[in-house]
Design an enzyme around this catalytic site. Structure first.
Site, PDB file in Angstrom:
ATOM      1  CB  SER A   1     -43.969  24.528 -27.953  1.00 16.87           C
ATOM      2  OG  SER A   1     -44.437  25.816 -27.659  1.00 16.87           O
TER       3      SER A   1
ATOM      4  CG  ASP B   1     -37.779  29.395 -28.865  1.00 16.07           C
ATOM      5  OD1 ASP B   1     -38.687  30.230 -29.048  1.00 16.07           O
ATOM      6  OD2 ASP B   1     -37.993  28.228 -28.503  1.00 16.07           O
TER       7      ASP B   1
ATOM      8  CG  HIS C   1     -41.062  28.026 -30.456  1.00 13.01           C
ATOM      9  ND1 HIS C   1     -40.577  27.756 -29.205  1.00 13.01           N
ATOM     10  CD2 HIS C   1     -42.356  27.642 -30.435  1.00 13.01           C
ATOM     11  CE1 HIS C   1     -41.539  27.241 -28.455  1.00 13.01           C
ATOM     12  NE2 HIS C   1     -42.632  27.158 -29.183  1.00 13.01           N
TER      13      HIS C   1
END
Ligand SMILES: [Ca+2]
Length: 518
Positions: free
Chosen positions: A185, A404, A443
């Protein structure tokens, strides 16, 4: 006659001394004495031995399980406006693997990643993490503090890395043999930023679901919020219908990849139209989408276009990412639908326009984007020229979930393809940079597809033994039990079933070239 025995005695003593020195570990500095180090712009505030067992990080409710290590707490001030807190954890000589690992952060959070540090130190690494120069995720920290923005953008990780290497050197008596960075991330952005800006920092870098296109992603969040909320700011698509969208998209596109396994291998091949589940009458029930809901979903898929040139400013979110799990993080809720205003609107208020009263509905996707890219380039990590990193022998292993709902995977693929073009083609890129796409993964983790794998282990093999990763075996668990394994393949290869064997076993698959997209 008198000298001879004396001479022999001296020789004997020196050889004892010499062999003694060779056998002993290099002289390191005892943990508590590391506070005396005088690294420029760095203040070591504490250095303490931590015993094996439970370690509860500052402010945390739950304890981490850790082995014995030396905990160094420090603050770096590369500018007079900087206040970069970081920690370095060093295992004792007997359990140190001789390597260093920098770990990344999530979102805009200014906090040390203690969990990731514990994982690293358990694996034998000396490790470091930083709060990136601010505390918490309130973006007002950057208002009137341009140097703090640069710290957050890229400088804090670099300063942490250089300082940590020195601290490890002094604690252990020698430099680490290898250095790795691991992040997902925002940590994935930090990973790519290191490869782009500070190629000497790390031998190997893991970049997961990288939010590296940060400026355009922030414009994408805003456009997508506006497209999915009514004039009163209420979300147009309720959570139950997000799940309906995912179910319908998967049903429509599962077989396109040749295997009905509940997963869409590549959502770019899926042209599912939400109008297919439009309500036939004016009755709005849980099994269909109203016209505004259909329109909102389409805009999420389409992405944000430049109003004047038609250029795609930021890609849309993939089919399958709408709502694949109950938590808000497993779908469009957390970053798009649930927030009462566009996610990261403070980016514009406090960092770009310096106007706390700025109204997000006045955004100009032409001039404001150009202004942001001119003023805040240090917040993004989009340089496609990785020549310096490749030249120093660096290896970059990236991965991303095809479901994601936070960082659209198409953007990660676009960056990889851009680097491939810049660096001289697929073969010249594969030598040092590989991207692994995970069908059905969310994610950084989670999702219906296999989503747990040892990226660092594969990278270690690549860096230390020259064995490039041809596949990562990923597992999916339900209630803690493995119920599917599958290879993740280096893009653009895809995992194809061999025609025999269980579709839940990695051994039944091989990585092959995908058929050209229509
Ligand atoms: Ca499938």
């Amino acid at each position: 006659m008198i000298r001879r025995p004396l001479f022999a005695l001296v020789v004997a003593s020196s050889s004892v001394l010499a062999s003694g020195m060779a056998a002993a570990a290099p002289a390191g500095t005892p943990c508590a004495l590391l506070t005396a180090l005088t690294i420029p712009t760095v203040t070591i505030t504490a250095a303490t031995d931590v015993a094996a067992g439970a370690f509860t990080p500052p402010g945390a409710q739950t304890a981490l399980t850790v082995p014995t290590f030396c905990r160094v707490e420090a603050i770096a001030r590369p500018t007079s406006d900087s206040e970069i807190r970081f920690e370095v954890w060093i295992p004792p000589a007997a359990s140190w693997n001789g390597k260093f690992q920098g770990v990344g952060n999530g979102g805009y959070q200014g906090s040390i990643s203690y969990g990731a540090m514990a994982t690293a130190v358990r694996r034998g690494y000396a490790t470091a993490s930083t709060d990136t120069g601010h505390a918490g995720d309130d973006m007002r920290f950057g208002q009137g503090h341009p140097e703090k923005l640069v710290d957050y953008g890229h400088r804090a990780i670099h300063v942490m890395t250089e300082s940590a290497k020195l601290i490890v050197r002094n604690a252990a008596g020698r430099f680490a043999e290898r250095s790795y960075f691991v992040g997902c991330s925002a940590g994935g952005q930090q990973a790519l930023s290191e490869a782009q800006r500070y190629p000497d920092d790390y031998d190997g870098i893991v970049a997961g679901d990288p939010a590296n296109n940060r400026i355009r992603q922030t414009f994408g969040f805003l456009a997508s919020w506006v497209a999915t909320h009514d004039a009163d700011g209420k979300p147009i698509i309720p959570p139950a219908k997000l799940a309906l969208l995912t179910r319908s998209a998967v049903a429509a596109c599962d077989a396109i990849d040749g295997l009905e396994d509940g997963l869409i291998d590549d959502p770019r091949r899926c042209s599912f139209d939400p109008a297919a589940v439009a309500c036939r009458s004016s009755v709005d029930d849980a099994t269909c989408l109203t016209a505004p809901q259909v329109a909102a979903a389409k805009k999420m898929y389409e992405g944000t276009r430049h109003p004047r040139t038609g250029e795609l400013i930021f890609t849309g979110w993939p089919r399958g990412s709408e709502g694949f799990g109950e938590p808000a993080s497993q779908g469009w809720r957390q970053y798009i639908l649930d927030p009462v205003a566009p996610m990261r609107a403070d980016f514009f208020r406090y960092w770009l326009f310096h106007d706390p009263n700025w109204n997000f509905r006045t955004i100009d996707f032409d001039r404001d984007l150009a202004y942001a890219e001119q003023k805040l380039p240090f917040l993004a990590a989009v340089d496609k020229d990785l020549t310096a990193f490749k030249k120093r022998g660096g290896k970059l292993l990236s991965y991303t979930g095809w479901m994601d709902p936070v960082v659209p995977p198409q953007d990660t693929v676009a960056y990889y393809e851009g680097v491939t073009t810049t660096m001289g083609g697929p073969a010249a890129t594969r030598d040092f940079y590989r991207l692994f796409m995970a069908p059905g993964m969310g994610h950084c983790a989670g999702g219906p597809g296999p989503n747990q794998f040892d990226a660092l282990g594969a990278l270690e093999q690549w860096v230390e033994k020259g064995i490039a990763p041809d596949a990562l075996v990923a597992t999916h668990r339900t209630d803690g039990k493995v119920d599917r394994t599958r290879p993740l393949c280096p893009y653009p290869l895809v995992a194809r079933h061999k025609g025999t064997g269980s579709i839940d076993e990695a051994a039944s698959f091989s990585c092959v070239s995908a058929t050209p997209r229509p």
